[in-house]
Design an enzyme around this catalytic site. Sequence first.
Site, mmCIF file in Angstrom:
data_model
loop_
_atom_site.group_PDB
_atom_site.id
_atom_site.type_symbol
_atom_site.label_atom_id
_atom_site.label_comp_id
_atom_site.label_asym_id
_atom_site.label_seq_id
_atom_site.Cartn_x
_atom_site.Cartn_y
_atom_site.Cartn_z
ATOM 1 N N ARG A 14 24.011 -8.397 -37.893
ATOM 2 C CA ARG A 14 24.540 -8.831 -36.584
ATOM 3 C C ARG A 14 23.667 -9.871 -35.873
ATOM 4 O O ARG A 14 24.002 -10.332 -34.792
ATOM 5 C CB ARG A 14 24.752 -7.598 -35.685
ATOM 6 C CG ARG A 14 25.988 -6.811 -36.064
ATOM 7 C CD ARG A 14 25.996 -5.437 -35.431
ATOM 8 N NE ARG A 14 24.984 -4.565 -36.026
ATOM 9 C CZ ARG A 14 24.579 -3.419 -35.492
ATOM 10 N NH1 ARG A 14 25.089 -3.005 -34.352
ATOM 11 N NH2 ARG A 14 23.670 -2.678 -36.100
ATOM 12 N N ASN A 62 19.431 -5.141 -32.642
ATOM 13 C CA ASN A 62 20.434 -5.348 -33.692
ATOM 14 C C ASN A 62 21.120 -6.692 -33.577
ATOM 15 O O ASN A 62 21.759 -7.150 -34.514
ATOM 16 C CB ASN A 62 21.502 -4.240 -33.632
ATOM 17 C CG ASN A 62 20.899 -2.899 -33.988
ATOM 18 O OD1 ASN A 62 20.268 -2.743 -35.022
ATOM 19 N ND2 ASN A 62 21.058 -1.928 -33.103
ATOM 20 N N LYS A 114 -4.563 -38.427 -27.632
ATOM 21 C CA LYS A 114 -4.696 -37.670 -28.885
ATOM 22 C C LYS A 114 -6.076 -37.877 -29.474
ATOM 23 O O LYS A 114 -6.562 -39.007 -29.517
ATOM 24 C CB LYS A 114 -3.635 -38.146 -29.878
ATOM 25 C CG LYS A 114 -3.622 -37.373 -31.176
ATOM 26 C CD LYS A 114 -3.387 -38.237 -32.400
ATOM 27 C CE LYS A 114 -4.664 -38.976 -32.793
ATOM 28 N NZ LYS A 114 -4.542 -39.724 -34.053
ATOM 29 N N TYR A 168 -3.966 -47.452 -35.610
ATOM 30 C CA TYR A 168 -3.381 -47.152 -36.924
ATOM 31 C C TYR A 168 -2.823 -48.428 -37.531
ATOM 32 O O TYR A 168 -2.026 -49.136 -36.889
ATOM 33 C CB TYR A 168 -2.263 -46.122 -36.690
ATOM 34 C CG TYR A 168 -1.616 -45.565 -37.920
ATOM 35 C CD1 TYR A 168 -2.373 -45.045 -38.969
ATOM 36 C CD2 TYR A 168 -0.223 -45.519 -38.026
ATOM 37 C CE1 TYR A 168 -1.760 -44.506 -40.082
ATOM 38 C CE2 TYR A 168 0.392 -44.974 -39.134
ATOM 39 C CZ TYR A 168 -0.385 -44.468 -40.178
ATOM 40 O OH TYR A 168 0.221 -43.940 -41.276
HETATM 41 C C1 UD1 Z 1 18.925 5.329 -37.241
HETATM 42 C C2 UD1 Z 1 18.930 6.847 -37.176
HETATM 43 C C3 UD1 Z 1 19.592 7.287 -35.871
HETATM 44 C C4 UD1 Z 1 18.867 6.681 -34.702
HETATM 45 C C5 UD1 Z 1 18.796 5.174 -34.834
HETATM 46 C C6 UD1 Z 1 17.896 4.614 -33.779
HETATM 47 C C7 UD1 Z 1 19.094 7.642 -39.441
HETATM 48 C C8 UD1 Z 1 19.992 8.191 -40.502
HETATM 49 N N1 UD1 Z 1 19.648 7.366 -38.294
HETATM 50 O O1 UD1 Z 1 20.274 4.923 -37.301
HETATM 51 O O2 UD1 Z 1 19.549 8.700 -35.774
HETATM 52 O O3 UD1 Z 1 19.519 7.042 -33.496
HETATM 53 O O4 UD1 Z 1 18.254 4.798 -36.111
HETATM 54 O O5 UD1 Z 1 17.973 3.210 -33.779
HETATM 55 O O6 UD1 Z 1 17.923 7.515 -39.687
HETATM 56 N N2 UD1 Z 1 16.199 0.740 -43.105
HETATM 57 C C9 UD1 Z 1 15.554 0.466 -44.268
HETATM 58 N N3 UD1 Z 1 16.135 0.834 -45.436
HETATM 59 C C10 UD1 Z 1 17.334 1.466 -45.475
HETATM 60 C C11 UD1 Z 1 17.986 1.723 -44.265
HETATM 61 C C12 UD1 Z 1 17.385 1.358 -43.089
HETATM 62 O O7 UD1 Z 1 14.476 -0.105 -44.274
HETATM 63 O O8 UD1 Z 1 17.783 1.773 -46.589
HETATM 64 C C13 UD1 Z 1 15.556 0.329 -41.840
HETATM 65 C C14 UD1 Z 1 16.362 -0.728 -41.107
HETATM 66 O O9 UD1 Z 1 15.916 -2.025 -41.453
HETATM 67 C C15 UD1 Z 1 16.063 -0.415 -39.652
HETATM 68 C C16 UD1 Z 1 15.808 1.083 -39.662
HETATM 69 O O10 UD1 Z 1 15.513 1.442 -40.988
HETATM 70 O O11 UD1 Z 1 14.898 -1.054 -39.216
HETATM 71 C C17 UD1 Z 1 16.986 1.893 -39.124
HETATM 72 O O12 UD1 Z 1 18.099 1.715 -39.972
HETATM 73 P P1 UD1 Z 1 19.558 1.571 -39.387
HETATM 74 O O13 UD1 Z 1 20.475 1.366 -40.516
HETATM 75 O O14 UD1 Z 1 19.571 0.610 -38.278
HETATM 76 O O15 UD1 Z 1 19.794 3.040 -38.820
HETATM 77 P P2 UD1 Z 1 20.780 3.441 -37.682
HETATM 78 O O16 UD1 Z 1 22.138 3.586 -38.253
HETATM 79 O O17 UD1 Z 1 20.608 2.563 -36.518
HETATM 80 MG MG MG Z 2 19.810 0.576 -36.181
#
Ligand code: UD1
Ligand code: MG
Length: 456
Positions: free
Chosen positions: A16, A225, A349, A385
Amino acid sequence: MSNLYIIILAAGKGTRMYSKMPKVLHQIGGKSMLEHVINTAEQLQPESINVVIGHGKEQVLAQLSHKNVNWVEQTEQLGTGHAVKSALPHIPQTGRTLVLYGDVPLIDTATLQQLLDTAGEEVGLLTDILDNPTGYGRIIRNQNNQVTAIVEEKDANAEQKAITEINTGIFVLPNNKLAGWLNALNANNAQGEYYLTDVIGLANADNIAVHPLAVRASYLAAGVNNKVQRAELERIYQNNRADELLKQGVTLRDPARFDVRGSLKCGQDVVIDVNCVFSGCVELADDVQIGANCVIHNAKIGAGTVIAPFSHLEDCEIGANAQIGPFARLRPNAVLADEVHIGNFVEVKNSTIGKGSKANHLTYLGDATIGTKTNIGAGTITCNYDGVNKYKTVIGDEVRIGSDTMLVAPVTVGDKATTAAGSVITKNCEPNKLVVARAKQVTIEGWVRPEKPVKK
Ligand code: UD1
Ligand code: MG
């Protein structure tokens, strides 16, 4: 030994953001979100910091590989639980692990320390209460008010969706349980992902208490996001920086129109007008005044100096009681002594200008050394220059460079010398003498000016 290990999740794409750049590299206050989080993590002095990367990992490493962290690759983004699991090879069986997010940039050490203290050897969970909890995991408590589970939005029923207490995502987990819990996760949920949040249920089953801590201000745990959320956090960050400066006694004409993208150190009675941008490392001594719309990068400005509006200063040093601008441009390695005046549309400069010297109008000074109390007339250019090489111009003390003088470097102008207006100086000028280097004015007798034929 702190026995603390930190895992920062940063593998997500950030769809996003609609950007070629991975989300965690987008900046707040001139620094990538991930770097903010790594810097905060470092302050907790953990045994190790482990950053889980995936999308855009080459770009992340290109910017941040100098950081003293373990880079862990998560090739497929199968969920937050899976992401933490990919860092397990770096986590021993003892101690505890703090999970942070690369897109939650404003978390601070005070909050994290409080969470660590609250968690003890058990589970800590940073929570928040939101008017609009949509999209977040909801905190489920039992009749004794203990946290028993986190339910993701997409898995929640209507009753659960009405809960306003949410999971910020930041956890403290005991290392002796971590591997077991992560291996027990499954992807039987609405998103088909391995949810880190499911460790709460597993902790309960293992009789390990979950200690929630409510964050003291929502922005601390707010995630980015999209560009709207980035902009919101940017303004909060800038307001906080402005507040710090105001409390130190700096006058900001309007703290809402002020940006620091780096460090800004101010002495007493500094006044900063609206729409200025400070980046890199800027130091303003006592009584410095910065006019509206100035952009200042890596600069040291001496006491009592006034920078008039619309000036652009980078990698330079200015002494005390100088007057710069309006519309001045100081480029890298411009070193100005006390009481120097640089006026409108003057570019400097790689030059040193001595005490009390002035270049007030429409001038380029490059690769020059200028003495004290010298005046550079309007329209002067150091021709430094030849298209291939750069040469130096050396101008002494109390020199008067006439308007529109071209100083063809390498060239030296002695102390108290004067150059006539419009001169093209190609040879050294002796001290105390007037040098005229221009065609003599002649009058052409009998010349007829062309005129358009008169229409009949
Ligand atoms: C997650 C939480 C949710 C919380 C929210 C807060 C879980 C299942 N859910 O949801 O409870 O309220 O964050 O913002 O944990 N990421 C990875 N690898 C992955 C998936 C995610 O590195 O495979 C990283 C993403 O880059 C991000 C973070 O983990 O920085 C959170 O992942 P995201 O998919 O945004 O989780 P949410 O659905 O927002
Ligand atoms: Mg998130």
